[in-house]
Write a protein that holds these residues in place. Structure first.
Motif: not given
Length: 71
Positions: A12-25, A61-68
């Protein structure tokens, strides 16, 4: 809140897995996975087929992709 398996969650989250879409987790105080999106939306997930270590790996993994990530 949405209840799902870890595999369904990742799909479900695969299309959104970048810092341009996700502000944080983060994990909330009940162990639910929370995603904060740049447009102000927040999705809360109860992932029911894995343990805390697996969830922490997803956060890493999210952190490694640049997502806070807040732990």
């Amino acid at each position: 809140m949405k209840t799902c398996s870890l595999n369904d969650f990742m799909e479900e989250i695969k299309p959104w897995l970048d810092k341009d879409h996700i502000r944080g987790a983060n994990l909330d105080d009940k162990g639910h996975f929370v995603l904060h999106f740049r447009d102000g939306m927040k999705n809360v997930y109860h992932i029911d087929d894995c343990n805390e270590a697996q969830i922490k790996n997803v956060l890493k993994d999210l952190k490694n992709k640049g997502i806070p990530v807040t732990e």
